[in-house]
Structures are given as structure tokens and as C-alpha cells.
Design a protein around this motif. Sequence first.
Motif, PDB file in Angstrom:
ATOM      1  N   GLY A  12     -12.459  -1.944  27.309  1.00  0.00           N
ATOM      2  CA  GLY A  12     -12.093  -2.860  26.228  1.00  0.00           C
ATOM      3  C   GLY A  12     -10.624  -2.798  25.871  1.00  0.00           C
ATOM      4  O   GLY A  12     -10.210  -3.281  24.828  1.00  0.00           O
ATOM      5  N   TRP A  13      -9.822  -2.209  26.737  1.00  0.00           N
ATOM      6  CA  TRP A  13      -8.384  -2.056  26.498  1.00  0.00           C
ATOM      7  C   TRP A  13      -7.578  -3.209  27.077  1.00  0.00           C
ATOM      8  O   TRP A  13      -6.391  -3.335  26.789  1.00  0.00           O
ATOM      9  N   ALA A  14      -8.195  -4.037  27.942  1.00  0.00           N
ATOM     10  CA  ALA A  14      -7.476  -5.123  28.610  1.00  0.00           C
ATOM     11  C   ALA A  14      -8.348  -6.373  28.653  1.00  0.00           C
ATOM     12  O   ALA A  14      -9.580  -6.286  28.635  1.00  0.00           O
ATOM     13  N   CYS A  15      -7.692  -7.519  28.730  1.00  0.00           N
ATOM     14  CA  CYS A  15      -8.389  -8.806  28.831  1.00  0.00           C
ATOM     15  C   CYS A  15      -9.269  -8.823  30.078  1.00  0.00           C
ATOM     16  O   CYS A  15      -8.838  -8.429  31.164  1.00  0.00           O
ATOM     17  N   CYS A  16     -10.503  -9.294  29.927  1.00  0.00           N
ATOM     18  CA  CYS A  16     -11.422  -9.311  31.071  1.00  0.00           C
ATOM     19  C   CYS A  16     -11.026 -10.344  32.125  1.00  0.00           C
ATOM     20  O   CYS A  16     -11.479 -10.262  33.260  1.00  0.00           O
ATOM     21  N   TRP A  17     -10.190 -11.320  31.767  1.00  0.00           N
ATOM     22  CA  TRP A  17      -9.795 -12.336  32.741  1.00  0.00           C
ATOM     23  C   TRP A  17      -8.425 -12.097  33.349  1.00  0.00           C
ATOM     24  O   TRP A  17      -8.252 -12.251  34.550  1.00  0.00           O
ATOM     25  N   CYS A  18      -7.432 -11.734  32.550  1.00  0.00           N
ATOM     26  CA  CYS A  18      -6.080 -11.611  33.115  1.00  0.00           C
ATOM     27  C   CYS A  18      -5.561 -10.174  33.167  1.00  0.00           C
ATOM     28  O   CYS A  18      -4.545  -9.907  33.792  1.00  0.00           O
ATOM     29  N   GLY A  19      -6.242  -9.244  32.502  1.00  0.00           N
ATOM     30  CA  GLY A  19      -5.832  -7.848  32.546  1.00  0.00           C
ATOM     31  C   GLY A  19      -4.730  -7.478  31.569  1.00  0.00           C
ATOM     32  O   GLY A  19      -4.271  -6.342  31.561  1.00  0.00           O
ATOM     33  N   THR A  20      -4.302  -8.396  30.715  1.00  0.00           N
ATOM     34  CA  THR A  20      -3.266  -8.111  29.716  1.00  0.00           C
ATOM     35  C   THR A  20      -3.767  -7.057  28.739  1.00  0.00           C
ATOM     36  O   THR A  20      -4.914  -7.101  28.296  1.00  0.00           O
ATOM     37  N   SER A  21      -2.903  -6.116  28.387  1.00  0.00           N
ATOM     38  CA  SER A  21      -3.266  -5.060  27.452  1.00  0.00           C
ATOM     39  C   SER A  21      -3.628  -5.647  26.087  1.00  0.00           C
ATOM     40  O   SER A  21      -2.972  -6.562  25.596  1.00  0.00           O
ATOM     41  N   LEU A  22      -4.664  -5.096  25.482  1.00  0.00           N
ATOM     42  CA  LEU A  22      -5.086  -5.521  24.154  1.00  0.00           C
ATOM     43  C   LEU A  22      -4.595  -4.553  23.086  1.00  0.00           C
ATOM     44  O   LEU A  22      -4.960  -4.668  21.920  1.00  0.00           O
ATOM     45  N   TRP A  23      -3.750  -3.609  23.476  1.00  0.00           N
ATOM     46  CA  TRP A  23      -3.173  -2.655  22.527  1.00  0.00           C
ATOM     47  C   TRP A  23      -1.991  -3.321  21.830  1.00  0.00           C
ATOM     48  O   TRP A  23      -0.834  -2.939  22.004  1.00  0.00           O
ATOM     49  N   THR A  24      -2.284  -4.335  21.045  1.00  0.00           N
ATOM     50  CA  THR A  24      -1.285  -5.088  20.287  1.00  0.00           C
ATOM     51  C   THR A  24      -1.801  -5.248  18.864  1.00  0.00           C
ATOM     52  O   THR A  24      -2.999  -5.051  18.617  1.00  0.00           O
ATOM     53  N   PRO A  25      -0.956  -5.635  17.933  1.00  0.00           N
ATOM     54  CA  PRO A  25      -1.442  -5.857  16.559  1.00  0.00           C
ATOM     55  C   PRO A  25      -2.538  -6.924  16.486  1.00  0.00           C
ATOM     56  O   PRO A  25      -3.413  -6.859  15.633  1.00  0.00           O
ATOM     57  N   GLU A  26      -2.501  -7.904  17.380  1.00  0.00           N
ATOM     58  CA  GLU A  26      -3.508  -8.975  17.369  1.00  0.00           C
ATOM     59  C   GLU A  26      -4.837  -8.504  17.944  1.00  0.00           C
ATOM     60  O   GLU A  26      -5.878  -9.061  17.627  1.00  0.00           O
ATOM     61  N   GLY A  27      -4.800  -7.523  18.849  1.00  0.00           N
ATOM     62  CA  GLY A  27      -6.036  -7.047  19.480  1.00  0.00           C
ATOM     63  C   GLY A  27      -6.618  -8.066  20.429  1.00  0.00           C
ATOM     64  O   GLY A  27      -5.910  -8.888  20.999  1.00  0.00           O
ATOM     65  N   GLY A  28      -7.921  -8.035  20.592  1.00  0.00           N
ATOM     66  CA  GLY A  28      -8.596  -8.954  21.511  1.00  0.00           C
ATOM     67  C   GLY A  28      -9.683  -9.736  20.813  1.00  0.00           C
ATOM     68  O   GLY A  28     -10.023  -9.488  19.658  1.00  0.00           O
ATOM     69  N   LEU A  29     -10.231 -10.683  21.542  1.00  0.00           N
ATOM     70  CA  LEU A  29     -11.286 -11.554  21.049  1.00  0.00           C
ATOM     71  C   LEU A  29     -12.527 -11.325  21.908  1.00  0.00           C
ATOM     72  O   LEU A  29     -12.451 -11.425  23.134  1.00  0.00           O
ATOM     73  N   ALA A  75     -11.005 -10.789  25.485  1.00  0.00           N
ATOM     74  CA  ALA A  75      -9.920 -11.573  26.079  1.00  0.00           C
ATOM     75  C   ALA A  75      -8.675 -11.419  25.213  1.00  0.00           C
ATOM     76  O   ALA A  75      -8.765 -11.085  24.027  1.00  0.00           O
ATOM     77  N   CYS A  76      -7.519 -11.713  25.805  1.00  0.00           N
ATOM     78  CA  CYS A  76      -6.252 -11.569  25.086  1.00  0.00           C
ATOM     79  C   CYS A  76      -6.075 -12.638  24.022  1.00  0.00           C
ATOM     80  O   CYS A  76      -5.424 -12.414  23.010  1.00  0.00           O
ATOM     81  N   SER A  77      -6.635 -13.818  24.235  1.00  0.00           N
ATOM     82  CA  SER A  77      -6.556 -14.881  23.235  1.00  0.00           C
ATOM     83  C   SER A  77      -7.606 -15.936  23.543  1.00  0.00           C
ATOM     84  O   SER A  77      -8.243 -15.910  24.594  1.00  0.00           O
ATOM     85  N   ARG A  78      -7.754 -16.865  22.626  1.00  0.00           N
ATOM     86  CA  ARG A  78      -8.690 -17.968  22.854  1.00  0.00           C
ATOM     87  C   ARG A  78      -8.217 -18.881  23.960  1.00  0.00           C
ATOM     88  O   ARG A  78      -9.000 -19.647  24.517  1.00  0.00           O
ATOM     89  N   LEU A  79      -6.936 -18.839  24.284  1.00  0.00           N
ATOM     90  CA  LEU A  79      -6.376 -19.711  25.325  1.00  0.00           C
ATOM     91  C   LEU A  79      -5.828 -18.892  26.493  1.00  0.00           C
ATOM     92  O   LEU A  79      -4.785 -19.209  27.049  1.00  0.00           O
ATOM     93  N   CYS A  80      -6.515 -17.852  26.887  1.00  0.00           N
ATOM     94  CA  CYS A  80      -6.080 -17.010  28.004  1.00  0.00           C
ATOM     95  C   CYS A  80      -5.815 -17.886  29.228  1.00  0.00           C
ATOM     96  O   CYS A  80      -6.645 -18.727  29.589  1.00  0.00           O
ATOM     97  N   PRO A  81      -4.653 -17.716  29.879  1.00  0.00           N
ATOM     98  CA  PRO A  81      -4.324 -18.567  31.029  1.00  0.00           C
ATOM     99  C   PRO A  81      -5.263 -18.387  32.221  1.00  0.00           C
ATOM    100  O   PRO A  81      -5.386 -19.269  33.050  1.00  0.00           O
ATOM    101  N   GLN A  82      -5.954 -17.268  32.289  1.00  0.00           N
ATOM    102  CA  GLN A  82      -6.873 -17.028  33.400  1.00  0.00           C
ATOM    103  C   GLN A  82      -8.323 -17.361  33.068  1.00  0.00           C
ATOM    104  O   GLN A  82      -9.200 -17.195  33.905  1.00  0.00           O
ATOM    105  N   ARG A  83      -8.573 -17.833  31.854  1.00  0.00           N
ATOM    106  CA  ARG A  83      -9.927 -18.189  31.440  1.00  0.00           C
ATOM    107  C   ARG A  83     -10.462 -19.266  32.380  1.00  0.00           C
ATOM    108  O   ARG A  83      -9.778 -20.254  32.646  1.00  0.00           O
TER     109      ARG A  83
END
Length: 71
Positions: A21-38, A55-63
Motif C-alpha cells: 500500500g506504499w505505491a500506486c497499484c497502476w503506475c507505481g508512484t509513491s504514496l508517501w506524500t501528504p495527499e496519500g492514496g485513494l 492509486a496515486c489520484s483519481r486521474l492516475c495516468p496509468q489507470r
Amino acid sequence: MTRRRPKPPPMDELTYAQYQGWACCWCGTSLWTPEGGLSVGRSQGPHSTSIEVYACSRLCPQRPDKTPARP
């Protein structure tokens, strides 16, 4: 009409960071940010096991379908 969310990748395709749960399941971007993940659902594994993935955001480029996830 309700749009269906894309299924997350299976557990055996996730990296260690995605599995934890540390990285986006689609693009691998780290979720260790103030925004976290979805949360985007559950990744299925063998023998009826599953884990929640993020995921890193609702609009992940790899979604897969590039549509926003439902809150």
C-alpha cells in the motif's frame, strides 16, 4: 448509467511497495506524500485471498479506463 471501476491488477502482478500500500497499484508512484492514496478496490490473489490497493489520484495516468474513481 453507472460506470464500472476498472479492476485492480491481480496480487501476483504487484510490486512489494504496491502490495504493502506504499505505491500506486497502476503506475507505481509513491504514496508517501501528504495527499496519500485513494482506495481503488481489492486485488485478488490465489485461494480466495485479497488485499486493498491504492492509486496515486483519481486521474492516475496509468489507470486502465482514464475515468475518475468514485470517492
